[in-house]
Design a protein around this motif. Structure first.
Motif, PDB file in Angstrom:
ATOM      1  N   ILE A 103       0.960  -1.228  -0.206  1.00  0.00           N
ATOM      2  CA  ILE A 103       0.013  -0.116  -0.063  1.00  0.00           C
ATOM      3  C   ILE A 103       1.040   1.348   0.173  1.00  0.00           C
ATOM      4  CG2 ILE A 103      -1.765   1.393   1.554  1.00  0.00           C
ATOM      5  CD1 ILE A 103      -2.768  -1.298   2.211  1.00  0.00           C
ATOM      6  N   TYR A 104       0.333   2.145  -0.912  1.00  0.00           N
ATOM      7  CA  TYR A 104       1.309   3.576  -0.816  1.00  0.00           C
ATOM      8  C   TYR A 104       0.408   4.457  -0.235  1.00  0.00           C
ATOM      9  CZ  TYR A 104      -1.356   4.672  -5.228  1.00  0.00           C
ATOM     10  OH  TYR A 104      -2.186   4.861  -6.333  1.00  0.00           O
ATOM     11  N   SER A 105       1.087   5.701   0.417  1.00  0.00           N
ATOM     12  CA  SER A 105       0.224   6.584   1.107  1.00  0.00           C
ATOM     13  C   SER A 105       1.134   7.944   1.056  1.00  0.00           C
ATOM     14  CB  SER A 105       0.327   6.039   2.587  1.00  0.00           C
ATOM     15  OG  SER A 105      -0.080   4.753   2.882  1.00  0.00           O
ATOM     16  N   ARG A 106       0.328   9.004   1.567  1.00  0.00           N
ATOM     17  CA  ARG A 106       0.996  10.356   1.354  1.00  0.00           C
ATOM     18  C   ARG A 106       1.973  10.261   2.917  1.00  0.00           C
ATOM     19  NH1 ARG A 106      -2.759  13.921  -0.935  1.00  0.00           N
ATOM     20  NH2 ARG A 106      -4.769  13.283  -1.514  1.00  0.00           N
ATOM     21  N   PRO A 107       2.557  11.212   2.913  1.00  0.00           N
ATOM     22  CA  PRO A 107       3.683  11.401   4.048  1.00  0.00           C
ATOM     23  C   PRO A 107       2.906  11.781   5.429  1.00  0.00           C
ATOM     24  CG  PRO A 107       4.534  12.654   2.158  1.00  0.00           C
ATOM     25  CD  PRO A 107       3.168  11.967   1.816  1.00  0.00           C
ATOM     26  N   SER A 108       1.733  12.472   5.212  1.00  0.00           N
ATOM     27  CA  SER A 108       0.978  12.904   6.319  1.00  0.00           C
ATOM     28  C   SER A 108       0.066  11.908   6.922  1.00  0.00           C
ATOM     29  CB  SER A 108       0.232  14.323   5.966  1.00  0.00           C
ATOM     30  OG  SER A 108      -0.750  13.816   5.153  1.00  0.00           O
ATOM     31  N   CYS A 109       0.103  10.533   6.071  1.00  0.00           N
ATOM     32  CA  CYS A 109      -1.115   9.703   6.513  1.00  0.00           C
ATOM     33  C   CYS A 109      -1.086   9.539   8.223  1.00  0.00           C
ATOM     34  CB  CYS A 109      -0.844   8.485   5.829  1.00  0.00           C
ATOM     35  SG  CYS A 109      -2.165   7.220   5.900  1.00  0.00           S
ATOM     36  N   ALA A 110      -2.273   9.383   8.353  1.00  0.00           N
ATOM     37  CA  ALA A 110      -2.482   8.859  10.153  1.00  0.00           C
ATOM     38  C   ALA A 110      -2.367   7.506  10.376  1.00  0.00           C
ATOM     39  CB  ALA A 110      -3.838   9.563  10.584  1.00  0.00           C
ATOM     40  N   ALA A 111      -2.199   6.663   9.432  1.00  0.00           N
ATOM     41  CA  ALA A 111      -2.004   5.175   9.591  1.00  0.00           C
ATOM     42  C   ALA A 111      -0.795   4.907  10.521  1.00  0.00           C
ATOM     43  CB  ALA A 111      -1.837   4.604   8.539  1.00  0.00           C
ATOM     44  N   ARG A 112      -0.971   3.673  11.301  1.00  0.00           N
ATOM     45  CA  ARG A 112       0.088   3.251  12.386  1.00  0.00           C
ATOM     46  C   ARG A 112       1.501   3.168  11.421  1.00  0.00           C
ATOM     47  NH1 ARG A 112       0.179   1.319  17.103  1.00  0.00           N
ATOM     48  NH2 ARG A 112      -2.343   0.951  16.914  1.00  0.00           N
ATOM     49  N   LEU A 113       2.504   3.926  11.938  1.00  0.00           N
ATOM     50  CA  LEU A 113       3.764   4.093  11.462  1.00  0.00           C
ATOM     51  C   LEU A 113       4.488   2.706  11.503  1.00  0.00           C
ATOM     52  CD1 LEU A 113       5.796   6.084  10.430  1.00  0.00           C
ATOM     53  CD2 LEU A 113       6.961   5.934  12.667  1.00  0.00           C
ATOM     54  N   ALA A 114       4.976   2.259  10.013  1.00  0.00           N
ATOM     55  CA  ALA A 114       5.581   1.071   9.625  1.00  0.00           C
ATOM     56  C   ALA A 114       7.116   0.993  10.109  1.00  0.00           C
ATOM     57  CB  ALA A 114       5.452   0.793   8.074  1.00  0.00           C
ATOM     58  N   ARG A 115       7.673  -0.155   9.940  1.00  0.00           N
ATOM     59  CA  ARG A 115       9.009  -0.150  10.361  1.00  0.00           C
ATOM     60  C   ARG A 115       9.976   0.321   9.117  1.00  0.00           C
ATOM     61  NH1 ARG A 115      10.223  -3.950  14.388  1.00  0.00           N
ATOM     62  NH2 ARG A 115      12.310  -4.574  13.479  1.00  0.00           N
ATOM     63  N   ARG A 116      10.810   1.051   9.593  1.00  0.00           N
ATOM     64  CA  ARG A 116      11.871   1.709   8.584  1.00  0.00           C
ATOM     65  C   ARG A 116      12.101   0.722   7.408  1.00  0.00           C
ATOM     66  NH1 ARG A 116      13.362   3.070   4.604  1.00  0.00           N
ATOM     67  NH2 ARG A 116      14.907   4.883   3.737  1.00  0.00           N
ATOM     68  N   GLU A 117      12.523  -0.527   7.814  1.00  0.00           N
ATOM     69  CA  GLU A 117      13.221  -1.577   6.934  1.00  0.00           C
ATOM     70  C   GLU A 117      12.256  -1.758   5.783  1.00  0.00           C
ATOM     71  OE1 GLU A 117      12.602  -3.852  10.728  1.00  0.00           O
ATOM     72  OE2 GLU A 117      13.173  -1.626   9.864  1.00  0.00           O
ATOM     73  N   ASN A 118      10.671  -1.688   6.162  1.00  0.00           N
ATOM     74  CA  ASN A 118       9.743  -1.981   5.170  1.00  0.00           C
ATOM     75  C   ASN A 118       9.038  -1.141   4.504  1.00  0.00           C
ATOM     76  OD1 ASN A 118       9.692  -4.758   6.224  1.00  0.00           O
ATOM     77  ND2 ASN A 118       8.415  -4.028   8.036  1.00  0.00           N
ATOM     78  N   VAL A 119       9.730  -0.051   4.481  1.00  0.00           N
ATOM     79  CA  VAL A 119       9.172   1.208   3.577  1.00  0.00           C
ATOM     80  C   VAL A 119      10.247   1.760   2.515  1.00  0.00           C
ATOM     81  CG1 VAL A 119       8.994   3.938   3.747  1.00  0.00           C
ATOM     82  CG2 VAL A 119       7.881   2.299   5.679  1.00  0.00           C
ATOM     83  N   GLU A 120       9.569   1.949   1.157  1.00  0.00           N
ATOM     84  CA  GLU A 120      10.311   2.687   0.215  1.00  0.00           C
ATOM     85  C   GLU A 120       9.584   3.911  -0.166  1.00  0.00           C
ATOM     86  OE1 GLU A 120       8.776   0.199  -3.728  1.00  0.00           O
ATOM     87  OE2 GLU A 120       9.893  -0.912  -2.232  1.00  0.00           O
ATOM     88  N   PHE A 121      10.492   4.744  -0.804  1.00  0.00           N
ATOM     89  CA  PHE A 121       9.892   6.013  -1.287  1.00  0.00           C
ATOM     90  C   PHE A 121       9.784   6.101  -2.936  1.00  0.00           C
ATOM     91  CE2 PHE A 121      11.915   6.537   2.618  1.00  0.00           C
ATOM     92  CZ  PHE A 121      11.216   6.990   3.596  1.00  0.00           C
ATOM     93  N   HIS A 122       8.907   6.991  -3.361  1.00  0.00           N
ATOM     94  CA  HIS A 122       8.737   7.089  -4.843  1.00  0.00           C
ATOM     95  C   HIS A 122       8.333   8.550  -5.029  1.00  0.00           C
ATOM     96  CE1 HIS A 122       8.830   2.685  -5.829  1.00  0.00           C
ATOM     97  NE2 HIS A 122       8.329   2.627  -4.638  1.00  0.00           N
TER      98      HIS A 122
END
Length: 329
Positions: free
Chosen positions: A49-68
């Motif tokens: 799932i991709y989100s906005r930076p301001s999304c209020a969802a629970r913060l994921a672990r850094r190692e599971n996040v990539e940026f586009h």
């Protein structure tokens, strides 16, 4: 359990970070930085799932996040948009409006004053952020919205309840004293007279225009007794002739035993100035449900006209009875 997630920060026009490195982007995600929205998107690999930076969802672990950097990129890779922050939409206002609409729905059915902390936690925001977001879209505070709901409910209950006390408690007031302290502002007459269709009251009314259509404000020498919008409050949509249109018959239907008199100009001037100062804020106007917009506009008009009374004996005004607007009984 208390929601300890960081909350979205409002966008600020400044020379902030350019979000050119993953470290800057991750810090923006941690802060829920709304200034970064549209600059990049982040994907949680474990959910796709991709989100906005301001999304209020629970913060994921850094190692599971990539940026586009673009929506095209994340879509091409088969990722799905977050249903909470809706990154495919051009602005977060749609997401905020849905949150506010859900809160209004909860308050529409509540008999107790809203717990602002509880509403904010349910929406995933801090108390301060939720309060500011609600007001920016509706023009009123959450508590003001709920008091308007309770006032609307007591007006409805008074027409059908066995006693005035029954109506007061069924509407959500905790005591007779609590209701009578604000009854003039809600009814513009005593509850007994309200139940009797305005018997003996002299009511003057004035109309004006708003972004939601024609508005009629009616008042007595005790206060505002009605704020009607064309097609709202259970009425049907109809043509508006600029002098009351479908609104005057609805007013008379509400108070068939009152004496309805045309405004001599004094009330119309007050209503015109009020309508020029109040409106539903632009961000919420095209996003919130119409019944919420109408409720908020009515409340803002009542707030602006708080304390308004038509002075006893103020101008004779012509009787509206010759127009067929006075109940013969």
């Amino acid at each position: 359990m208390a929601d300890r997630r960081p909350q979205a920060r409002p966008a600020i026009a400044s020379t902030g970070p350019a979000y050119t490195t993953d470290a800057e982007r991750w810090r923006a995600v941690q802060r829920r930085d709304a200034a970064a929205d549209g600059k990049f998107y982040y994907v949680v690999r474990t959910t796709g799932i991709y989100s906005r930076p301001s999304c209020a969802a629970r913060l994921a672990r850094r190692e599971n996040v990539e940026f586009h950097l673009s929506l095209e990129d994340v879509r091409a890779r088969g990722y799905r948009p977050c249903r909470r922050c809706r990154p495919d939409e051009s602005a977060p206002n749609r997401y905020y409006a849905d949150t506010v609409a859900r809160a209004c729905l909860l308050m529409d059915g509540a008999l107790e004053p809203p717990n602002l902390d509880g509403l904010a936690r349910t929406a995933g925001y801090s108390r301060f952020h939720f309060h500011r977001m609600f007001r920016s879209l509706t023009g009123v505070t959450p508590y003001a919205y709920w008091t308007a709901v309770r006032a609307r409910r007591v007006r409805a209950e008074l027409t059908g309840a066995r006693t005035v006390s029954d109506a007061i408690y069924q509407a959500g007031f905790n005591s007779n004293g609590q209701f009578y302290a604000v009854s003039s502002a809600i009814l513009g007459m005593t509850p007994q007279v309200f139940r009797a269709g305005g018997d003996g009251e002299v009511i003057r009314s004035a109309t004006g225009a708003s972004s939601l259509g024609p508005v009629l404000v009616a008042a007595t020498d005790k206060g505002v007794c009605a704020v009607l919008l064309d097609g709202a409050d259970g009425g049907t949509e109809g043509a508006y002739d600029g002098s009351g249109g479908t609104l005057l018959p609805r007013l008379v239907e509400m108070f068939p035993r009152a004496e309805h008199r045309a405004d001599t100009g004094w009330l119309g001037a007050r209503v015109g100035r009020a309508l020029a100062r109040v409106d539903v804020p632009e961000p919420g106007r095209g996003l919130l449900p119409r019944q919420v917009l109408r409720a908020c506009l009515r409340e803002r008009i009542r707030q602006e006209l708080q304390g308004l009374v038509v002075p006893a004996g103020h101008g004779a005004g012509r009787s509206l009875a010759p127009l067929g607007l006075r109940d013969a009984g």
